[in-house]
Design a protein around this motif. Structure first.
Motif, PDB file in Angstrom:
ATOM      1  N   LEU A 379       0.642  -1.689   0.085  1.00  0.00           N
ATOM      2  CA  LEU A 379      -0.411  -0.055  -0.166  1.00  0.00           C
ATOM      3  C   LEU A 379       1.072   1.487   0.475  1.00  0.00           C
ATOM      4  O   LEU A 379       0.400   2.362  -0.967  1.00  0.00           O
ATOM      5  N   VAL A 380       2.024   1.079   0.738  1.00  0.00           N
ATOM      6  CA  VAL A 380       2.661   1.910   0.848  1.00  0.00           C
ATOM      7  C   VAL A 380       3.689   2.954  -0.787  1.00  0.00           C
ATOM      8  O   VAL A 380       3.639   3.930  -1.062  1.00  0.00           O
ATOM      9  N   VAL A 381       4.801   1.138  -1.476  1.00  0.00           N
ATOM     10  CA  VAL A 381       4.351   1.539  -2.581  1.00  0.00           C
ATOM     11  C   VAL A 381       3.555   2.323  -3.964  1.00  0.00           C
ATOM     12  O   VAL A 381       4.114   3.088  -4.200  1.00  0.00           O
ATOM     13  N   LEU A 382       2.490   2.134  -3.332  1.00  0.00           N
ATOM     14  CA  LEU A 382       1.347   1.634  -4.523  1.00  0.00           C
ATOM     15  C   LEU A 382       0.495   3.634  -4.162  1.00  0.00           C
ATOM     16  O   LEU A 382       0.392   4.401  -5.171  1.00  0.00           O
ATOM     17  N   LEU A 383       1.290   3.872  -3.063  1.00  0.00           N
ATOM     18  CA  LEU A 383       1.229   5.336  -2.558  1.00  0.00           C
ATOM     19  C   LEU A 383       2.169   6.658  -3.016  1.00  0.00           C
ATOM     20  O   LEU A 383       2.036   7.449  -3.758  1.00  0.00           O
ATOM     21  N   VAL A 384       3.822   6.308  -3.030  1.00  0.00           N
ATOM     22  CA  VAL A 384       4.176   6.395  -3.647  1.00  0.00           C
ATOM     23  C   VAL A 384       3.905   6.802  -4.713  1.00  0.00           C
ATOM     24  O   VAL A 384       5.051   7.518  -5.973  1.00  0.00           O
ATOM     25  N   VAL A 385       4.619   5.287  -5.650  1.00  0.00           N
ATOM     26  CA  VAL A 385       3.802   5.645  -7.178  1.00  0.00           C
ATOM     27  C   VAL A 385       3.200   5.882  -7.697  1.00  0.00           C
ATOM     28  O   VAL A 385       3.301   6.698  -8.565  1.00  0.00           O
ATOM     29  N   THR A 386       2.073   5.793  -6.861  1.00  0.00           N
ATOM     30  CA  THR A 386       0.694   7.050  -7.965  1.00  0.00           C
ATOM     31  C   THR A 386       1.491   9.034  -7.181  1.00  0.00           C
ATOM     32  O   THR A 386       1.051   9.600  -8.469  1.00  0.00           O
ATOM     33  N   VAL A 387       2.339   9.390  -6.610  1.00  0.00           N
ATOM     34  CA  VAL A 387       2.284  10.845  -6.570  1.00  0.00           C
ATOM     35  C   VAL A 387       3.423  10.949  -7.403  1.00  0.00           C
ATOM     36  O   VAL A 387       3.796  11.991  -7.961  1.00  0.00           O
ATOM     37  N   VAL A 388       4.413   9.616  -7.629  1.00  0.00           N
ATOM     38  CA  VAL A 388       5.708   9.966  -8.666  1.00  0.00           C
ATOM     39  C   VAL A 388       5.240   9.981  -9.594  1.00  0.00           C
ATOM     40  O   VAL A 388       5.278  11.404 -10.575  1.00  0.00           O
ATOM     41  N   HIS A 389       4.069   9.254 -10.217  1.00  0.00           N
ATOM     42  CA  HIS A 389       3.235   9.436 -11.831  1.00  0.00           C
ATOM     43  C   HIS A 389       2.826  10.367 -12.369  1.00  0.00           C
ATOM     44  O   HIS A 389       3.007  11.104 -13.015  1.00  0.00           O
ATOM     45  N   LEU A 390       1.900  11.215 -10.774  1.00  0.00           N
ATOM     46  CA  LEU A 390       0.883  12.473 -11.188  1.00  0.00           C
ATOM     47  C   LEU A 390       2.419  13.672 -11.039  1.00  0.00           C
ATOM     48  O   LEU A 390       2.297  14.422 -11.563  1.00  0.00           O
ATOM     49  N   LEU A 391       3.521  13.791 -10.082  1.00  0.00           N
ATOM     50  CA  LEU A 391       4.213  14.625 -10.696  1.00  0.00           C
ATOM     51  C   LEU A 391       5.297  14.418 -12.024  1.00  0.00           C
ATOM     52  O   LEU A 391       5.667  15.420 -12.064  1.00  0.00           O
ATOM     53  N   ARG A 392       5.074  13.403 -12.248  1.00  0.00           N
ATOM     54  CA  ARG A 392       6.668  13.718 -13.970  1.00  0.00           C
ATOM     55  C   ARG A 392       5.181  14.526 -14.671  1.00  0.00           C
ATOM     56  O   ARG A 392       4.312  14.005 -14.455  1.00  0.00           O
ATOM     57  N   PRO A 393       6.403  14.654 -15.177  1.00  0.00           N
ATOM     58  CA  PRO A 393       5.916  16.066 -16.687  1.00  0.00           C
ATOM     59  C   PRO A 393       5.317  15.377 -17.771  1.00  0.00           C
ATOM     60  O   PRO A 393       5.444  14.204 -17.489  1.00  0.00           O
TER      61      PRO A 393
END
Length: 457
Positions: A379-393
């Motif tokens: 769940l933590v990894v999924l949260l981090v990956v979600t944020v990273v992909h949202l922030l990726r231009p």
């Protein structure tokens, strides 16, 4: 698909009401007793006492009594399962009307079976299909979407977090999102006040303050693992709230931090979504696919924050992840396939832990305890990956290619296929190359280059 729908719900109903009644449908019997006290003694939750749920939860809890009554036995349980099945049928029917509806509906049913009887034996099973309907209507009918999300929040708080991406994606947020949400709140609060329960209308928030660190919560994971060998970590029953919590050096501090951290997490997630909308600039308002994807990803992010930053970790919380995934699959959004597999795996692990081998967790046995810890890490990894992909231009080169195709010369033969990484898609509109939220996709009028979109993992 509908045969599978019936079989899945019959299986879950049988499993919860006959095989694992005390373990998985205990909450349903508690619902029955609350309604019995109200109908026979005139003593209602919220109206006469503080309650752990929002006031709107009385409506779905009362619904089964109209046909099943409140007598002890299986009638109320069956009435509850019929209610949940009917709401799920509405959600599946709506999913099937979208381009990837069969895949989405099949995944939804698989998720329910993998999560087990808690998928239909909790209040969360009422609001999950409402969330599906709300996300599907997010751009085409933002007012209806906002009203559905708010109504769901007055049953169980979690759907309310989706109001953030809905408001950010609306052209007129005050009129199309805030006003309908406020209208629902006025109706609910006004009704409670008129019936004499004004002093308890916010009790569902205040009741959470007395909770400790629940044993299944993500925040409890370090102590859960340490308890395999350390006698300083204890597992105990909070008899007032009927939940198992964990105690050890630092657990109360973690519970206090998460109490405030949940609010901070929601604010930070809202800030991330606001920044993403600002970054996308004018394209955000001209591309319905971009806005629709923003709403679905935003709802998924908010659900993850509510789970990871929560001192409570009940198994039914996993249902909060399902609506955004199902809607993304129905709209054939790229890069959601792997996310769907991870969420399905999380559901399966949750069912193994509860209800099947929950005693192993309480007794500190390694295998199931480590499985629960692994689920929490996922769940933590999924949260981090979600944020990273949202922030990726955004991929500017890919967007430029799409732009050149739109203004370029017509080719001898047009195609409706869009390469997304998850298979071909059909029926894309000129403004909505993904069939995303915002109505049924229009007719393809020209050739289109491959589109590579930002994903969730």
């Amino acid at each position: 698909m509908w045969v599978g729908f019936v079989l899945a719900h019959v299986w879950l109903t049988r499993l919860g009401s006959l095989v694992l009644l005390n373990q998985s449908f205990g909450d349903v019997d508690l619902y029955r007793r609350w309604m019995e006290a109200g109908l026979t003694q005139g003593w209602w939750p919220v109206l006469d006492e503080a309650w752990v749920y929002p006031a709107g939860a009385i409506v779905p809890l009362l619904a089964p009594t109209l046909v099943a009554g409140t007598a002890a036995g299986g009638a109320y349980v069956l009435g509850w399962c019929v209610l949940v099945t009917a709401l799920d049928a509405l959600a599946v029917s709506a999913l099937l009307r979208r381009p990837g509806g069969h895949v989405a509906a099949a995944w939804w049913l698989a998720f329910l079976v993998l999560l087990g009887p808690v998928a239909i034996g909790r209040l969360d099973s009422v609001v999950a299909p409402l969330s599906v309907l709300a996300l599907l209507a997010a751009l085409s009918s933002p007012r209806a979407s906002a009203a559905l999300v708010t109504a769901g929040a007055w049953v169980k708080v979690s759907p309310g977090a989706a109001i953030v991406p809905l408001a950010l994606a609306a052209r007129r947020p005050w009129r199309d999102v805030v006003a309908p949400a406020a209208a629902v709140c006025v109706v609910v609060v006004g009704t409670v006040v008129a019936l004499g329960g004004g002093r308890n209308v916010a009790s569902f928030v205040l009741e959470q303050g007395s909770r400790g660190l629940q044993i299944e919560s993500v925040g409890a994971t370090p102590w859960l693992v340490a308890g395999l060998w350390s006698p300083a970590v204890q597992r105990y029953l909070n008899s007032e709230l009927v939940t198992y919590e964990i105690a050890g050096p630092g657990t109360q501090g973690m519970a206090d931090v998460l109490g405030a951290g949940l609010v901070v997490g929601v604010l930070l997630a809202s800030a991330v979504l606001w920044w993403c909308r600002r970054r996308d600039g004018a394209a955000f308002w001209t591309d319905d696919a971009l806005r629709g994807d923003f709403v679905v990803r935003g709802a998924f992010l908010m659900a993850l924050v509510l789970i990871v930053a929560n001192k409570v970790g009940s198994p039914q919380f996993m249902t909060w992840l399902a609506p955004p995934v199902a809607v993304a699959l129905a709209l054939r959004r790229p890069w959601w396939g792997r996310t769907a597999l991870v969420v399905a795996g999380i559901a399966a692990a949750t069912q193994v832990v509860y209800p099947w081998w929950y005693l192993d967790v309480l007794y500190g046995r390694p295998a199931v305890t480590l499985l629960l810890a692994a689920r929490n890490v996922a769940l933590v990894v999924l949260l981090v990956v979600t944020v990273v992909h949202l922030l990726r231009p955004p991929h500017a080169a890919d967007e430029a290619r799409v732009g050149r195709v739109r203004v370029g010369r017509a080719r001898p033969r047009a195609t409706t296929e869009v390469v997304t990484g998850d298979g071909p898609a059909e029926g894309r509109s000129e403004q909505d190359p993904s069939g995303a939220v915002g109505g049924e996709p229009g007719e393809q009028v020209g050739p289109r280059a491959p589109v590579v979109d930002r994903g969730v993992g």
